[in-house]
Scaffold this motif. Structure first.
Motif, PDB file in Angstrom:
ATOM      1  N   ARG A 279      -2.786   4.966  -8.447  1.00 16.02           N
ATOM      2  CA  ARG A 279      -1.426   4.632  -8.253  1.00 16.02           C
ATOM      3  C   ARG A 279      -1.705   2.953  -8.581  1.00 16.02           C
ATOM      4  NH1 ARG A 279       2.157   7.499  -5.072  1.00 16.02           N
ATOM      5  NH2 ARG A 279       0.967   9.499  -4.319  1.00 16.02           N
TER       6      ARG A 279
ATOM      7  N   GLN B 176      -1.399  -0.879  -8.060  1.00 17.05           N
ATOM      8  CA  GLN B 176      -1.646  -1.699  -6.844  1.00 17.05           C
ATOM      9  C   GLN B 176      -0.688  -2.926  -7.257  1.00 17.05           C
ATOM     10  OE1 GLN B 176      -5.855  -2.117  -7.400  1.00 17.05           O
ATOM     11  NE2 GLN B 176      -5.786  -0.003  -8.198  1.00 17.05           N
TER      12      GLN B 176
ATOM     13  N   GLY C 114       5.969   4.694  -4.096  1.00 17.21           N
ATOM     14  CA  GLY C 114       4.488   5.294  -4.537  1.00 17.21           C
ATOM     15  C   GLY C 114       3.836   4.327  -5.125  1.00 17.21           C
ATOM     16  N   VAL C 115       3.857   3.123  -4.592  1.00 20.60           N
ATOM     17  CA  VAL C 115       2.628   2.232  -5.240  1.00 20.60           C
ATOM     18  C   VAL C 115       1.677   1.693  -3.975  1.00 20.60           C
ATOM     19  CG1 VAL C 115       4.065   1.323  -7.375  1.00 20.60           C
ATOM     20  CG2 VAL C 115       4.159   0.070  -5.050  1.00 20.60           C
ATOM     21  N   PHE C 116       0.490   1.401  -4.262  1.00 20.78           N
ATOM     22  CA  PHE C 116      -0.319   0.722  -3.307  1.00 20.78           C
ATOM     23  C   PHE C 116      -0.297  -0.604  -3.057  1.00 20.78           C
ATOM     24  CE2 PHE C 116      -4.298  -1.016  -1.501  1.00 20.78           C
ATOM     25  CZ  PHE C 116      -4.256  -0.164  -0.597  1.00 20.78           C
TER      26      PHE C 116
ATOM     27  N   LYS D   6       4.853   0.113 -12.295  1.00 19.60           N
ATOM     28  CA  LYS D   6       4.842   1.284 -12.963  1.00 19.60           C
ATOM     29  C   LYS D   6       5.045   1.352 -14.527  1.00 19.60           C
ATOM     30  CE  LYS D   6       6.882   3.584  -8.962  1.00 19.60           C
ATOM     31  NZ  LYS D   6       7.991   4.305  -8.346  1.00 19.60           N
TER      32      LYS D   6
END
Ligand SMILES: Nc1ncnc2c1ncn2[C@@H]1O[C@H](COP(=O)(O)OP(=O)(O)O)[C@@H](O)[C@H]1O
Ligand SMILES: Cc1ncc(COP(=O)(O)OP(=O)(O)O)c(N)n1
Length: 278
Positions: A2, A4, A30-32, A223
């Motif tokens: 994922r 960050q 959906g990202v950390f 992303k």
């Protein structure tokens, strides 16, 4: 793995804005999410009841803890409190080469509380904006950054051009504070200008709209999406979040960070604008 991401911002105890809004948005997209706290506010939907800043030394320690261990694909700033915190944040961003940087120049909360000292505006312009990929002012913030009064569409174009000259790659001049049937955001890069629009939702539950929008933009940049693609997704995210508000608290309620995953978004449009600038 994922992507960050990092938010450098203040805490909103009420959970609708600040670090809390950013981390909820990161999670939904959906990202950390990681965080560097610059200040703590005692805040709810009715307003800001207290503010205490985190020391510049501890801000630096947090930046170094993140920068030395994580691969930060994109980073955003929110409430930075004063010039001393801005300088250590700019220094950390440079040292750790946090390359995709979204600067949300948070100045005043919806209830009127100041979240940035007046004397810090110059540091924002000269130390942080030249490092930024995108700056996302609302209209009052753009007026402070440019010294202009922004009333007409032409004013918005001129203000965006002036902010581009501070060294950012793109300006998103948000229209949440304007009137009209649509909430229109002006998006300007050195070569293109767009108007990003969506139906204006009649609601007072808009606490944290700017934080949520800039966090969604950061997540999408992480992303690998282009600035324009990321901006459109961020607009869709905030449109859903405002449309399906949660009706929490007695004041300006928070937006719904779950809504993007569970509801269809309707009505976001992107129109290319011809201007005289390069
Ligand atoms: N009532 C509303 N209906 C639809 N979109 C809105 C509304 N209020 C704000 N927005 C949108 O939310 C995003 C954040 O803008 P804004 O509220 O101006 O920022 P800030 O929270 O920094 O003042 C922008 O995309 C803006 O157009
Ligand atoms: C801790 C903290 N940071 C930022 C803000 C301002 O958030 P914003 O998204 O601009 O929303 P409103 O204040 O306009 O509701 C904040 N209130 N607290």
């Amino acid at each position: 793995m994922r992507p960050q991401v990092l938010t450098i911002a203040g805490s909103d105890s009420g959970g609708g804005a600040g670090i809390q809004a950013d981390l909820k948005t990161f999670q939904e997209l959906g990202v950390f999410g990681t965080s560097v706290l610059t200040a703590v506010t005692a805040q709810n939907t009715r307003g800001v009841h207290g503010v205490e800043a985190v020391s510049p030394e501890l801000v630096t320690q947090q930046l170094d803890a993140i920068g030395s261990d994580f691969t930060i694909a994109a980073c955003k700033t929110g409430m930075l409190f004063d010039a001393a915190r801005i300088e250590v944040v700019a220094d950390g961003v440079r040292r750790h080469t946090f390359n995709r940087l979204v600067v949300d120049p948070v100045m005043i909360a919806k209830g009127g509380a100041s979240l940035l000292q007046d004397s810090a505006v110059q540091a924002l312009k000269t130390s942080l904006l030249p490092l930024a990929t995108v700056v996302t002012p609302n209209v009052p913030e753009a007026e402070v950054l440019t010294g202009m009064t922004i009333r007409t569409f032409e004013d918005r174009i001129k203000a965006a051009e002036q902010m581009l000259a501070y060294g950012v790659r793109a300006v998103i001049l948000k229209g949440g504070h304007l009137d009209g049937a649509t909430a229109d955001d002006l998006v300007m890069t050195a070569s293109e200008t767009f108007l990003l629009s969506a139906p204006r939702i009649q609601t007072s539950d808009t606490h944290g709209t700017g934080c949520t929008f800039s966090a969604a933009l950061t997540a999408e940049l992480a992303k690998g999406h282009s600035i324009l693609e990321a901006t459109v997704t961020a607009k869709r995210f905030i449109q859903c979040a405002i449309t399906h508000g949660l009706d929490i608290g007695a004041g300006h309620g928070p937006t719904n960070h779950w809504a993007y995953a569970t509801h269809e978004e309707a009505g976001v449009t992107l129109e290319s604008i011809t201007t005289n600038h390069r």
